[in-house]
Design an enzyme around this catalytic site. Structure first.
Site, PDB file in Angstrom:
ATOM      1  N   ASP A 141       0.861  -1.189   0.000  1.00  0.00           N
ATOM      2  CA  ASP A 141       0.000   0.000   0.000  1.00  0.00           C
ATOM      3  C   ASP A 141       0.895   1.236   0.000  1.00  0.00           C
ATOM      4  O   ASP A 141       1.071   1.912   1.018  1.00  0.00           O
ATOM      5  CB  ASP A 141      -0.919  -0.020   1.213  1.00  0.00           C
ATOM      6  CG  ASP A 141      -2.061   0.969   1.071  1.00  0.00           C
ATOM      7  OD1 ASP A 141      -2.208   1.567  -0.011  1.00  0.00           O
ATOM      8  OD2 ASP A 141      -2.801   1.159   2.055  1.00  0.00           O
ATOM      9  N   ASN A 197      -7.517  -2.142   7.665  1.00  0.00           N
ATOM     10  CA  ASN A 197      -7.442  -1.229   8.810  1.00  0.00           C
ATOM     11  C   ASN A 197      -7.633   0.237   8.428  1.00  0.00           C
ATOM     12  O   ASN A 197      -7.346   1.135   9.221  1.00  0.00           O
ATOM     13  CB  ASN A 197      -6.096  -1.389   9.538  1.00  0.00           C
ATOM     14  CG  ASN A 197      -4.909  -1.015   8.658  1.00  0.00           C
ATOM     15  OD1 ASN A 197      -5.057  -0.787   7.460  1.00  0.00           O
ATOM     16  ND2 ASN A 197      -3.731  -0.967   9.248  1.00  0.00           N
ATOM     17  N   HIS A 198      -8.138   0.498   7.233  1.00  0.00           N
ATOM     18  CA  HIS A 198      -8.341   1.879   6.799  1.00  0.00           C
ATOM     19  C   HIS A 198      -9.663   2.424   7.343  1.00  0.00           C
ATOM     20  O   HIS A 198     -10.643   1.682   7.467  1.00  0.00           O
ATOM     21  CB  HIS A 198      -8.304   1.958   5.278  1.00  0.00           C
ATOM     22  CG  HIS A 198      -6.945   1.618   4.733  1.00  0.00           C
ATOM     23  ND1 HIS A 198      -6.761   1.111   3.469  1.00  0.00           N
ATOM     24  CD2 HIS A 198      -5.713   1.702   5.289  1.00  0.00           C
ATOM     25  CE1 HIS A 198      -5.464   0.901   3.263  1.00  0.00           C
ATOM     26  NE2 HIS A 198      -4.821   1.255   4.355  1.00  0.00           N
ATOM     27  N   GLU A 207     -12.856   8.876  10.446  1.00  0.00           N
ATOM     28  CA  GLU A 207     -13.562   8.957  11.728  1.00  0.00           C
ATOM     29  C   GLU A 207     -13.630  10.386  12.262  1.00  0.00           C
ATOM     30  O   GLU A 207     -12.725  11.200  12.050  1.00  0.00           O
ATOM     31  CB  GLU A 207     -12.889   8.050  12.776  1.00  0.00           C
ATOM     32  CG  GLU A 207     -11.408   8.294  12.980  1.00  0.00           C
ATOM     33  CD  GLU A 207     -10.716   7.178  13.743  1.00  0.00           C
ATOM     34  OE1 GLU A 207     -11.223   6.040  13.731  1.00  0.00           O
ATOM     35  OE2 GLU A 207      -9.664   7.444  14.349  1.00  0.00           O
ATOM     36  N   SER A 262      -5.884   2.747  18.525  1.00  0.00           N
ATOM     37  CA  SER A 262      -6.928   1.903  17.945  1.00  0.00           C
ATOM     38  C   SER A 262      -8.205   2.723  17.979  1.00  0.00           C
ATOM     39  O   SER A 262      -8.199   3.881  18.400  1.00  0.00           O
ATOM     40  CB  SER A 262      -7.094   0.615  18.763  1.00  0.00           C
ATOM     41  OG  SER A 262      -7.636   0.924  20.046  1.00  0.00           O
ATOM     42  N   HIS A 265       4.184   4.057  13.367  1.00  0.00           N
ATOM     43  CA  HIS A 265       3.069   4.583  12.559  1.00  0.00           C
ATOM     44  C   HIS A 265       1.739   4.279  13.216  1.00  0.00           C
ATOM     45  O   HIS A 265       0.683   4.579  12.659  1.00  0.00           O
ATOM     46  CB  HIS A 265       3.116   4.024  11.142  1.00  0.00           C
ATOM     47  CG  HIS A 265       2.507   2.670  10.956  1.00  0.00           C
ATOM     48  ND1 HIS A 265       2.796   1.602  11.774  1.00  0.00           N
ATOM     49  CD2 HIS A 265       1.632   2.193  10.022  1.00  0.00           C
ATOM     50  CE1 HIS A 265       2.118   0.545  11.355  1.00  0.00           C
ATOM     51  NE2 HIS A 265       1.402   0.868  10.311  1.00  0.00           N
ATOM     52  N   GLY A 266       1.756   3.692  14.386  1.00  0.00           N
ATOM     53  CA  GLY A 266       0.536   3.372  15.106  1.00  0.00           C
ATOM     54  C   GLY A 266       0.867   2.550  16.330  1.00  0.00           C
ATOM     55  O   GLY A 266       2.010   2.535  16.810  1.00  0.00           O
ATOM     56  N   ALA A 267      -0.146   1.837  16.834  1.00  0.00           N
ATOM     57  CA  ALA A 267       0.068   0.971  17.990  1.00  0.00           C
ATOM     58  C   ALA A 267       0.713  -0.348  17.579  1.00  0.00           C
ATOM     59  O   ALA A 267       1.494  -0.934  18.326  1.00  0.00           O
ATOM     60  CB  ALA A 267      -1.261   0.707  18.697  1.00  0.00           C
TER      61      ALA A 267
END
Length: 467
Positions: A144, A224-225, A228, A371, A393-395
């Site tokens: 991606d 996971n895209h 929100e 999350s 880049h995240g958890a």
């Protein structure tokens, strides 16, 4: 009888890509081995992996052991492993460490680092950062290409979320599309200059990719895209966004380059593997020299895919800001799954691959999400040299998708979301918040990499399947 182990279970143990995984899984189907508990099966596999030479005469495991040992070949030989920095090692599974160790043995490798959210991927682990000498590795960039985070901060108070929840939910459903099946109807598409880029004409492989790119622009991927609504809490008065300390309505999106990026990644990985034949454990780390025509083509296609991913986010935020009737006070955007030309502290120019890692150069802004029930963080990079100016880049995943689907229940997920006052439109058990690491622990492992300027707490989350 033990529940069946899968390839990803073996990869997480540290098994290299190649024949050994298939041979081991086949052996575990033999009647006397199927009777073993999964714990005992894993114990046996760990022993085999630790010392395959001891199993070369074993009736059950001789073939698997042979596949684990290096064999004479025409492969490009791996070099001695170079040192690299690891942040939050206690949070990282052995399979990701093994992949990083392999990447650090490539002859073209100059430096590397592993982020605290790291977990097993293909080629370079997700959360891996690798600097190479004049070489680009398509699978160290990822499938991606240019996947990114984008945040809009609106001049509205958090109570707007409570007072107009039905309206905000409808805005998400009307103005976002996910996956391969949800596409904007004819006449709803927005144009973008990226679709007029010469690369679509100049690179033969891209000639037939424009129609799909035009069809999917402005949409988000699956998995996971997300897009929100949530609460932005600005806590640092010196933030470069120019937003006063306080709480605001925010819009956060996470998505990448859709089918265009995946096609580019797979095509050029195949080319790289044809010209750069590496041992089985390193086969997905095949590289293209930037002096070659294929390397230059990939570099151009990668940059096109990254710009396309950015265009998708810009359209998502434009649609929703227009529907909301508000202009954002500030925007923050950053990407991962990409390669950059950068200079190390000693002046050497290198190609820095960040697969699931956030650029964190001195003063560079970014968003590190948690999350759907945990806050994300707005950060400013500190330019730490040992991390190659990178952060998580995240958890990061604590459970594989397969394990999450097997162990978590729909009722448990809905109860968990309700407890955290989060509404989910779409999504699945593989993306349940329980499948992710604790973002607070991850952030505590990288205080030397980034400064926190504020947070984003999700409230209404849209993912694939919510339409």
């Amino acid at each position: 009888m033990a529940s069946q182990l899968r390839g990803n279970d073996l990869r997480q143990l540290g098994f290299p890509e190649g024949r050994a995984i298939g041979l081991a899984l086949a052996q575990l189907q033999r009647k006397h081995l199927r009777k073993l508990s999964q714990t005992n099966q894993l114990e046996l596999l760990r022993a085999l992996l630790a010392s395959p030479a001891d199993f070369l005469t074993h009736l059950d495991w001789s073939h698997t052991a042979a596949a684990l040992l290096p064999a004479p070949s025409r492969h490009i030989a791996l070099a001695e492993r170079k040192d690299y920095a690891v942040f939050g090692a206690e949070h990282i599974e052995p399979g990701a460490i093994h992949q990083m160790e392999t990447a650090m043995k490539l002859p073209v490798t100059v430096a590397g680092a592993l982020m605290p959210d790291a977990h097993h991927g293909y080629g370079l682990p997700i959360g891996g950062v690798l600097a190479t000498d004049n070489a680009v590795i398509p699978y160290a960039v990822g499938v991606d290409i240019g996947c990114r985070m984008a945040l809009s901060v609106f001049p509205l108070p958090p109570k707007h979320l409570e007072q107009r929840v039905r309206e905000l939910r409808k805005l998400l459903l009307d103005n976002t599309r996910f996956g391969g099946r949800e596409i904007f109807r004819h006449g709803q598409h927005l144009d973008h200059e990226v679709l007029s880029r010469a690369a679509f004409r100049d690179i033969p492989f891209l000639h037939n990719k424009l129609d799909t790119a035009a069809l999917q622009i402005g949409s988000s991927g699956g998995g996971n895209h997300f897009v929100e609504w949530g609460v932005v809490d600005i806590t640092d008065p010196t933030n470069e966004m120019g937003v006063p300390v306080g709480q605001y309505l925010g819009l956060l999106s996470h998505s990448g380059s859709r089918g265009l990026g995946a096609a580019v990644a797979n095509h050029y990985t195949k080319l790289a593997r044809d010209v750069c034949q590496l041992p089985a454990e390193a086969q997905y780390l095949a590289w293209l020299s930037l002096d070659s025509e294929a390397g230059q083509e990939y570099w151009a296609a990668m940059n096109l895919a990254g710009d396309y991913a950015s265009a998708c986010h810009h359209q998502i935020h434009h649609r929703l800001a227009r529907a909301l009737g508000e202009k954002p006070l500030a925007k923050v955007e950053n990407h991962h799954n990409f390669a950059w030309k950068e200079r190390l502290a000693d002046g050497r120019e290198v190609i820095v691959h960040r697969k699931g890692a956030t650029p964190a150069g001195a003063g560079v802004l970014g968003i590190i999400p948690g999350s759907m029930t945990a806050p994300g963080y707005i950060v400013r990079g500190r330019g730490e040299a040992s991390s190659l100016s990178s952060a998580s880049h995240g958890a990061g995943r604590a459970m594989s998708r397969t394990r999450a689907k097997a162990e978590l229940g729909e009722a448990d997920l809905r109860r968990y979301l309700q407890q955290h006052q989060v509404e989910l439109l779409g999504g699945g058990l593989d993306e349940a918040p329980q499948a992710y690491k604790d973002i607070r622990q991850v952030m505590a492992s990288q205080t030397e990499l980034v400064d926190v300027l504020g947070s984003f707490t999700p409230r209404i989350v849209r993912m694939e399947g919510g339409g």
